[in-house]
Design a protein around this motif. Structure first.
Motif, PDB file in Angstrom:
ATOM      1  N   THR A   1       1.549  14.660  -1.366  1.00  0.00           N
ATOM      2  CA  THR A   1       0.910  15.850  -1.011  1.00  0.00           C
ATOM      3  C   THR A   1      -0.253  16.156  -2.232  1.00  0.00           C
ATOM      4  O   THR A   1      -1.088  16.884  -1.830  1.00  0.00           O
ATOM      5  CB  THR A   1       1.899  16.944  -0.920  1.00  0.00           C
ATOM      6  N   GLU A   2       0.089  15.650  -3.374  1.00  0.00           N
ATOM      7  CA  GLU A   2      -0.674  16.102  -4.507  1.00  0.00           C
ATOM      8  C   GLU A   2      -1.676  15.011  -4.930  1.00  0.00           C
ATOM      9  O   GLU A   2      -1.401  13.824  -5.068  1.00  0.00           O
ATOM     10  CB  GLU A   2       0.080  16.478  -5.579  1.00  0.00           C
ATOM     11  N   PRO A   3      -2.895  15.107  -5.325  1.00  0.00           N
ATOM     12  CA  PRO A   3      -4.096  14.518  -5.757  1.00  0.00           C
ATOM     13  C   PRO A   3      -3.479  13.605  -6.847  1.00  0.00           C
ATOM     14  O   PRO A   3      -3.683  12.292  -6.977  1.00  0.00           O
ATOM     15  CB  PRO A   3      -5.146  15.266  -6.160  1.00  0.00           C
ATOM     16  N   GLU A   4      -2.835  14.342  -8.011  1.00  0.00           N
ATOM     17  CA  GLU A   4      -2.545  13.555  -9.057  1.00  0.00           C
ATOM     18  C   GLU A   4      -1.350  12.779  -8.578  1.00  0.00           C
ATOM     19  O   GLU A   4      -1.054  11.553  -9.392  1.00  0.00           O
ATOM     20  CB  GLU A   4      -1.603  14.405 -10.150  1.00  0.00           C
ATOM     21  N   GLN A   5      -0.589  12.839  -7.797  1.00  0.00           N
ATOM     22  CA  GLN A   5       0.535  11.984  -7.402  1.00  0.00           C
ATOM     23  C   GLN A   5       0.081  10.753  -6.575  1.00  0.00           C
ATOM     24  O   GLN A   5       0.423   9.719  -7.014  1.00  0.00           O
ATOM     25  CB  GLN A   5       1.403  12.940  -6.258  1.00  0.00           C
ATOM     26  N   ALA A   6      -0.894  11.130  -5.854  1.00  0.00           N
ATOM     27  CA  ALA A   6      -1.524   9.883  -5.077  1.00  0.00           C
ATOM     28  C   ALA A   6      -2.254   8.912  -6.200  1.00  0.00           C
ATOM     29  O   ALA A   6      -2.201   7.764  -6.127  1.00  0.00           O
ATOM     30  CB  ALA A   6      -2.545  10.510  -4.305  1.00  0.00           C
ATOM     31  N   GLU A   7      -2.894   9.563  -7.039  1.00  0.00           N
ATOM     32  CA  GLU A   7      -3.557   8.843  -8.260  1.00  0.00           C
ATOM     33  C   GLU A   7      -2.490   8.117  -9.133  1.00  0.00           C
ATOM     34  O   GLU A   7      -2.981   6.859  -9.315  1.00  0.00           O
ATOM     35  CB  GLU A   7      -4.187   9.737  -8.995  1.00  0.00           C
ATOM     36  N   ALA A   8      -1.552   8.489  -9.190  1.00  0.00           N
ATOM     37  CA  ALA A   8      -0.446   7.844 -10.124  1.00  0.00           C
ATOM     38  C   ALA A   8       0.282   6.798  -9.372  1.00  0.00           C
ATOM     39  O   ALA A   8       0.435   5.631 -10.039  1.00  0.00           O
ATOM     40  CB  ALA A   8       0.743   8.876 -10.471  1.00  0.00           C
TER      41      ALA A   8
ATOM     42  N   MET B   1     -11.835   7.176 -14.813  1.00  0.00           N
ATOM     43  CA  MET B   1     -12.281   6.672 -13.488  1.00  0.00           C
ATOM     44  C   MET B   1     -10.916   6.974 -12.394  1.00  0.00           C
ATOM     45  O   MET B   1     -10.192   6.229 -12.761  1.00  0.00           O
ATOM     46  CB  MET B   1     -12.837   5.487 -13.538  1.00  0.00           C
ATOM     47  N   SER B   2     -11.063   7.617 -11.429  1.00  0.00           N
ATOM     48  CA  SER B   2     -10.118   7.763 -10.560  1.00  0.00           C
ATOM     49  C   SER B   2     -10.001   6.299  -9.914  1.00  0.00           C
ATOM     50  O   SER B   2     -10.637   5.737  -9.142  1.00  0.00           O
ATOM     51  CB  SER B   2     -10.399   8.754  -9.544  1.00  0.00           C
ATOM     52  N   LYS B   3      -8.658   5.934  -9.614  1.00  0.00           N
ATOM     53  CA  LYS B   3      -8.310   4.592  -9.013  1.00  0.00           C
ATOM     54  C   LYS B   3      -8.190   5.101  -7.448  1.00  0.00           C
ATOM     55  O   LYS B   3      -8.392   4.184  -6.650  1.00  0.00           O
ATOM     56  CB  LYS B   3      -6.828   4.187  -9.642  1.00  0.00           C
ATOM     57  N   LEU B   4      -7.717   6.398  -7.193  1.00  0.00           N
ATOM     58  CA  LEU B   4      -7.606   6.580  -5.714  1.00  0.00           C
ATOM     59  C   LEU B   4      -9.010   6.616  -5.344  1.00  0.00           C
ATOM     60  O   LEU B   4      -9.069   6.201  -3.947  1.00  0.00           O
ATOM     61  CB  LEU B   4      -7.031   8.120  -5.732  1.00  0.00           C
ATOM     62  N   PHE B   5     -10.031   6.773  -5.918  1.00  0.00           N
ATOM     63  CA  PHE B   5     -11.394   6.777  -5.207  1.00  0.00           C
ATOM     64  C   PHE B   5     -11.985   5.451  -5.501  1.00  0.00           C
ATOM     65  O   PHE B   5     -13.406   5.564  -5.424  1.00  0.00           O
ATOM     66  CB  PHE B   5     -12.170   7.990  -5.832  1.00  0.00           C
ATOM     67  N   GLU B   6     -11.300   4.439  -5.829  1.00  0.00           N
ATOM     68  CA  GLU B   6     -12.311   3.038  -6.055  1.00  0.00           C
ATOM     69  C   GLU B   6     -11.897   2.498  -4.787  1.00  0.00           C
ATOM     70  O   GLU B   6     -11.170   2.452  -3.973  1.00  0.00           O
ATOM     71  CB  GLU B   6     -11.339   2.083  -6.968  1.00  0.00           C
ATOM     72  N   PRO B   7     -13.325   1.809  -4.128  1.00  0.00           N
ATOM     73  CA  PRO B   7     -13.269   1.129  -2.972  1.00  0.00           C
ATOM     74  C   PRO B   7     -12.069   0.150  -2.733  1.00  0.00           C
ATOM     75  O   PRO B   7     -11.895  -0.387  -3.847  1.00  0.00           O
ATOM     76  CB  PRO B   7     -14.837   0.773  -3.047  1.00  0.00           C
TER      77      PRO B   7
ATOM     78  N   ASP C   1      -1.379   0.235  -2.941  1.00  0.00           N
ATOM     79  CA  ASP C   1      -3.083  -0.257  -3.016  1.00  0.00           C
ATOM     80  C   ASP C   1      -3.978   1.024  -2.302  1.00  0.00           C
ATOM     81  O   ASP C   1      -4.864   1.043  -2.621  1.00  0.00           O
ATOM     82  CB  ASP C   1      -3.374  -1.634  -2.538  1.00  0.00           C
ATOM     83  N   MET C   2      -2.830   1.612  -1.617  1.00  0.00           N
ATOM     84  CA  MET C   2      -3.495   2.828  -0.704  1.00  0.00           C
ATOM     85  C   MET C   2      -2.499   3.895  -0.460  1.00  0.00           C
ATOM     86  O   MET C   2      -1.221   3.345  -0.488  1.00  0.00           O
ATOM     87  CB  MET C   2      -4.193   2.428   0.686  1.00  0.00           C
TER      88      MET C   2
ATOM     89  N   LEU D   1     -10.037  15.037  -9.382  1.00  0.00           N
ATOM     90  CA  LEU D   1      -9.770  13.806 -10.238  1.00  0.00           C
ATOM     91  C   LEU D   1     -11.237  13.242 -10.838  1.00  0.00           C
ATOM     92  O   LEU D   1     -11.516  12.106 -11.261  1.00  0.00           O
ATOM     93  CB  LEU D   1      -9.194  12.779  -9.350  1.00  0.00           C
ATOM     94  N   GLY D   2     -12.246  14.397 -10.655  1.00  0.00           N
ATOM     95  CA  GLY D   2     -13.624  13.965 -11.161  1.00  0.00           C
ATOM     96  C   GLY D   2     -14.227  12.832 -10.415  1.00  0.00           C
ATOM     97  O   GLY D   2     -15.047  11.881 -10.786  1.00  0.00           O
TER      98      GLY D   2
END
Ligand code: FMN
Length: 365
Positions: free
Chosen positions: A303-310, A1-7, A318-319, A340-341
């Motif tokens: 700039t990168e999704p994986e970077q933001a997710e990390a 589960m992506s943390k970046l896309f957690e509300p 937190d954001m 990130l699914g």
């Protein structure tokens, strides 16, 4: 589960994900009034699927504009133009809308970046700037007028008046701009604040104006609606504002019920030496996060999704906020969700763009 896309919830506001569109001046207003450019620019960003859209630094009084083309919210005309803008955005998107409250102080009266960005002298059509002390930003620029206590009172009233208007317009969130060398940052930094009264000298005194304004606008804006603060965590200059002082400010804001802190850096001095690179400001966000309960936003070359997710996944912030990256790719959150699914909001008119093999990328309305 992506943390970046957690509300995430700020006051009464729940953001669908942790991607924030950072405030970005457009230098495209007419006497402070939003124009067709704002409708187009913010319209497309409101289709991006980000969790929050923060409008550009909006001047609380005309003298607080960086350039004559800055957005403002200081009278009925600027409020009416903003109302048209917000109404249009709301018709087509549910994205929460925030407003950044700005005052440029000694960095006001400048040309737009594409006209060189230099200060415009009063003799050339510029205006007298104000600041805590009569210390010019750079050599060759006009010195600001040191603010009297009466002028400080006037400034506070301008913030409160703008907040009243912002509430009437239905903004979901406010961000107090205390970063990038603008007026409130000028009070924080010993490099620009050489006052000897209650607003200068000790750290407590230098923080006073920002904290007083925060408290006044907090009382004016509905209690359940979030107000955050953006700061520069360091001036990147020896003897200037730094992370240690930022932590003290963040702790004080946390005590006052600040909804989040948005951690940027620099902008106060032309002598700054910034080591720019991916995540270059994330350690400041992380450094502050250890001391506060409120959520922390990291920004700067993410700039990168994986970077933001990390960054979110490892709890450094937190954001995350995006500025240039989302101008370059205004569907950044869609691409991040695909990578990130996760799932993301999109206007129903665009649902047919869902790529083959990624059915279910878009959230239902
Ligand atoms: C066109 C543009 C306008 C900006 N205007 C603002 C602004 O109004 N308020 C602010 O706090 N920062 C402003 N910034 C700084 C960004 O919000 C952000 O902190 C910075 O660009 C670093 O993030 P990035 O690497 O994702 O671009 C601006 C940046 C850009 C590129």
């Amino acid at each position: 589960m992506s943390k970046l896309f957690e509300p995430i919830t700020l006051g009464n506001l729940t953001l669908e994900n942790r991607i924030v569109i950072a405030p970005m001046c457009q230098y495209s207003s007419d006497e402070g009034k939003a124009t067709a450019w704002h409708h187009a620019h913010l319209g497309q960003l409101s289709f991006s699927g980000a969790g929050l859209l923060i409008l550009e630094a909006t001047a609380v009084e005309a003298a607080g504009r960086i350039s004559a083309e800055d957005l403002g919210l200081w009278d009925d005309a600027t409020e009416a133009a903003m109302k048209d803008l917000i109404t249009g955005l709301r018709e087509n998107s549910n994205m929460p809308l925030g407003l950044q409250l700005g005052h440029a102080g000694r960095k006001a009266s400048c040309a737009a970046p594409w006209k060189g960005g230099a200060q415009i002298a009063q003799s050339a059509g510029g205006w007298q700037t104000i600041a805590p002390s009569a210390v010019a930003f750079a050599q060759g620029t006009e010195a600001p007028e040191a603010m009297s206590l009466a002028r400080i009172d006037e400034l506070k009233k301008a913030y409160v008046d703008t907040v009243r208007r912002a509430d009437r317009l239905g903004f979901d969130l406010l961000e107090l701009h205390g970063a990038h060398g603008y007026l409130l940052h000028q009070f924080l930094s010993p490099l620009s604040n050489q006052r000897t009264d209650q607003y200068g000298g000790s750290l407590e005194n230098r923080m006073r104006l920002l904290l007083e304004i925060f408290q006044e606008i907090r009382t004016e804006f509905p209690a359940a609606k979030p107000i955050g603060v953006r700061i520069s965590a360091t001036d990147w200059v020896e003897g200037g504002w730094d992370l240690e002082q930022s932590i003290e400010l963040a702790k004080a804001l946390d005590e006052l019920g600040c909804s989040y802190i948005h951690v940027s850096s620099g902008g106060l001095s032309p002598h700054q030496k910034i080591a720019v690179g991916p995540n270059y400001q994330v350690p400041f966000a992380d450094g502050i996060k250890r001391y506060v309960r409120m959520p922390v936003i990291a920004v700067g070359l993410i700039t990168e999704p994986e970077q933001a997710e990390a960054i979110i996944g490892t709890g450094q912030a937190d954001m995350i906020a995006l500025a240039r990256g989302i101008l370059y790719n205004p569907r950044w959150p869609w691409h991040a969700a695909a990578k990130l699914g996760a799932k993301v909001s999109a206007p129903k008119q665009y649902w047919r763009s869902e790529p083959h093999g990624l059915k279910g990328l878009f959230l239902p309305e």
